[in-house]
Enzyme design. Structure first.
Site, PDB file in Angstrom:
ATOM      1  N   HIS A 172      40.885  46.267  37.888  1.00  0.00           N
ATOM      2  CA  HIS A 172      40.007  46.537  36.741  1.00  0.00           C
ATOM      3  C   HIS A 172      38.923  47.525  37.131  1.00  0.00           C
ATOM      4  O   HIS A 172      38.687  47.764  38.308  1.00  0.00           O
ATOM      5  CB  HIS A 172      39.364  45.224  36.283  1.00  0.00           C
ATOM      6  CG  HIS A 172      38.440  44.651  37.315  1.00  0.00           C
ATOM      7  ND1 HIS A 172      38.896  43.864  38.358  1.00  0.00           N
ATOM      8  CD2 HIS A 172      37.102  44.788  37.499  1.00  0.00           C
ATOM      9  CE1 HIS A 172      37.867  43.528  39.122  1.00  0.00           C
ATOM     10  NE2 HIS A 172      36.766  44.081  38.634  1.00  0.00           N
ATOM     11  N   THR A 222      35.040  47.635  36.559  1.00  0.00           N
ATOM     12  CA  THR A 222      33.885  46.869  36.072  1.00  0.00           C
ATOM     13  C   THR A 222      32.948  47.801  35.303  1.00  0.00           C
ATOM     14  O   THR A 222      32.653  48.901  35.770  1.00  0.00           O
ATOM     15  CB  THR A 222      33.098  46.277  37.262  1.00  0.00           C
ATOM     16  OG1 THR A 222      33.986  45.484  38.052  1.00  0.00           O
ATOM     17  CG2 THR A 222      31.932  45.413  36.799  1.00  0.00           C
ATOM     18  N   HIS A 236      35.021  53.044  38.980  1.00  0.00           N
ATOM     19  CA  HIS A 236      36.136  52.974  39.936  1.00  0.00           C
ATOM     20  C   HIS A 236      36.964  51.715  39.709  1.00  0.00           C
ATOM     21  O   HIS A 236      36.536  50.800  38.990  1.00  0.00           O
ATOM     22  CB  HIS A 236      35.576  52.919  41.359  1.00  0.00           C
ATOM     23  CG  HIS A 236      34.846  51.637  41.595  1.00  0.00           C
ATOM     24  ND1 HIS A 236      33.562  51.422  41.136  1.00  0.00           N
ATOM     25  CD2 HIS A 236      35.235  50.461  42.159  1.00  0.00           C
ATOM     26  CE1 HIS A 236      33.192  50.189  41.426  1.00  0.00           C
ATOM     27  NE2 HIS A 236      34.187  49.575  42.043  1.00  0.00           N
ATOM     28  N   THR A 269      38.567  48.867  42.271  1.00  0.00           N
ATOM     29  CA  THR A 269      38.688  48.418  43.670  1.00  0.00           C
ATOM     30  C   THR A 269      40.143  48.052  43.937  1.00  0.00           C
ATOM     31  O   THR A 269      40.727  47.249  43.204  1.00  0.00           O
ATOM     32  CB  THR A 269      37.802  47.175  43.922  1.00  0.00           C
ATOM     33  OG1 THR A 269      36.444  47.548  43.756  1.00  0.00           O
ATOM     34  CG2 THR A 269      37.999  46.625  45.325  1.00  0.00           C
TER      35      THR A 269
HETATM   36  P1  A2P Z   1      34.049  46.133  41.850  1.00  0.00           P
HETATM   37  O1  A2P Z   1      33.765  46.471  40.434  1.00  0.00           O
HETATM   38  O2  A2P Z   1      33.722  47.215  42.784  1.00  0.00           O
HETATM   39  O3  A2P Z   1      35.450  45.680  42.084  1.00  0.00           O
HETATM   40  P2  A2P Z   1      32.942  39.528  43.510  1.00  0.00           P
HETATM   41  O4  A2P Z   1      34.360  39.062  43.574  1.00  0.00           O
HETATM   42  O5  A2P Z   1      32.465  40.179  44.744  1.00  0.00           O
HETATM   43  O6  A2P Z   1      32.024  38.457  43.094  1.00  0.00           O
HETATM   44  O7  A2P Z   1      32.898  40.633  42.354  1.00  0.00           O
HETATM   45  C1  A2P Z   1      33.513  40.478  41.114  1.00  0.00           C
HETATM   46  C2  A2P Z   1      33.599  41.826  40.418  1.00  0.00           C
HETATM   47  O8  A2P Z   1      32.297  42.291  40.041  1.00  0.00           O
HETATM   48  C3  A2P Z   1      34.176  42.919  41.258  1.00  0.00           C
HETATM   49  O9  A2P Z   1      34.940  43.703  40.397  1.00  0.00           O
HETATM   50  C4  A2P Z   1      32.964  43.630  41.828  1.00  0.00           C
HETATM   51  O10 A2P Z   1      33.041  44.936  42.277  1.00  0.00           O
HETATM   52  C5  A2P Z   1      31.969  43.498  40.709  1.00  0.00           C
HETATM   53  N1  A2P Z   1      30.613  43.362  41.242  1.00  0.00           N
HETATM   54  C6  A2P Z   1      30.165  42.402  42.077  1.00  0.00           C
HETATM   55  N2  A2P Z   1      28.847  42.540  42.307  1.00  0.00           N
HETATM   56  C7  A2P Z   1      28.440  43.629  41.608  1.00  0.00           C
HETATM   57  C8  A2P Z   1      27.194  44.305  41.426  1.00  0.00           C
HETATM   58  N3  A2P Z   1      26.081  43.881  42.004  1.00  0.00           N
HETATM   59  N4  A2P Z   1      27.168  45.392  40.639  1.00  0.00           N
HETATM   60  C9  A2P Z   1      28.280  45.833  40.039  1.00  0.00           C
HETATM   61  N5  A2P Z   1      29.478  45.249  40.153  1.00  0.00           N
HETATM   62  C10 A2P Z   1      29.575  44.158  40.926  1.00  0.00           C
END
Ligand code: A2P
Length: 215
Positions: free
Chosen positions: A66, A68, A146, A148
């Site tokens: 996905h 975010t 992006h 991940t």
């Molecule tokens: P990303 O969008 O780069 O994949 P986690 O599993 O670490 O709790 O994160 C859940 C999702 O939320 C992931 O998609 C992650 O990054 C995004 N995410 C986590 N923390 C943040 C943050 N502080 N700011 C923006 N996106 C975040």
């Protein structure tokens, strides 16, 4: 805690359809095999912590692919409630978007795909997403967008967007990296410190659904 707080998701974003996820994962594997087998990569491997040269094992899968938009942390994150209540967010919920993936990158921490958002998609992008990550610079809105694709052991996915912004910042400051060679996917650039990026000569158009994840 109030009803409003408990009803906010962990995060909002565009979720790739299963067939697109598989397509992107295959592309990422192709990227890892191509980069991992380069002499130039082996020469630079000392710049970072890649241990065994098996990059497919080095990057661990982080679940459904996905992009975010807003990390809400069930309401604990700054601006979560305001974001969820925006008219455009409510109206777009459940709708389809065509995401355009323009590059793949890997760093000693993360593996990701760069997303180039359209004007319409930017309406769903939080105002402060870039500022929150890099306060000191004026980065174009949406430059953190992006998907991940994987993280090194012990690294959280939030790092992927921060790694991408570092490349964007480096380019903004005039350091365009070193063109290494043309892969089948497109031209490959080395940015130092174990950071590699391939700009896709054919950007990948990926249908995705704007929705949220509760976990
Ligand atoms: P990303 O969008 O780069 O994949 P986690 O599993 O670490 O709790 O994160 C859940 C999702 O939320 C992931 O998609 C992650 O990054 C995004 N995410 C986590 N923390 C943040 C943050 N502080 N700011 C923006 N996106 C975040």
């Amino acid at each position: 805690c109030s009803m409003v707080e408990t009803s906010l998701p962990f995060y909002f974003g565009w979720f790739l359809c299963p067939t697109q996820q598989e397509k992107l994962r295959n592309m990422a594997n192709e990227f890892l095999s191509a980069v991992g087998s380069l002499e130039a990569f082996k020469e630079h491997v000392g710049d970072c912590k890649y241990e065994l040269m098996n990059l497919q094992q080095y990057f661990q899968d982080k679940g459904v692919l996905h992009c975010t938009t807003k990390f809400c942390d069930y309401g604990k994150a700054n601006g979560a409630k305001e974001y969820a209540e925006k008219q455009v967010v409510r109206e777009s919920y459940g709708s389809k978007a065509d995401l355009v993936l323009t590059a793949l990158f890997l760093t000693p921490r993360t593996l990701g795909a760069q997303v180039s958002l359209t004007e319409a998609q930017l309406q769903l992008w939080p105002e402060d997403a870039e500022k929150e990550a890099v306060q000191s610079a004026d980065l174009p809105r949406g430059s953190r967008a992006h998907v991940t694709l994987g993280c090194a052991e012990g690294v959280d996915p939030v790092q992927t967007g921060l790694d991408l912004l570092e490349v964007v910042l480096q380019c903004q400051q005039g350091d365009k990296g070193e063109h290494v060679q043309d892969l089948e996917l497109g031209p490959l650039t080395y940015y130092g410190k174990g950071v590699w990026m391939v700009k896709l000569s054919e950007p990948l158009n990926t249908p995705a659904i704007f929705s949220s994840f509760y976990g």
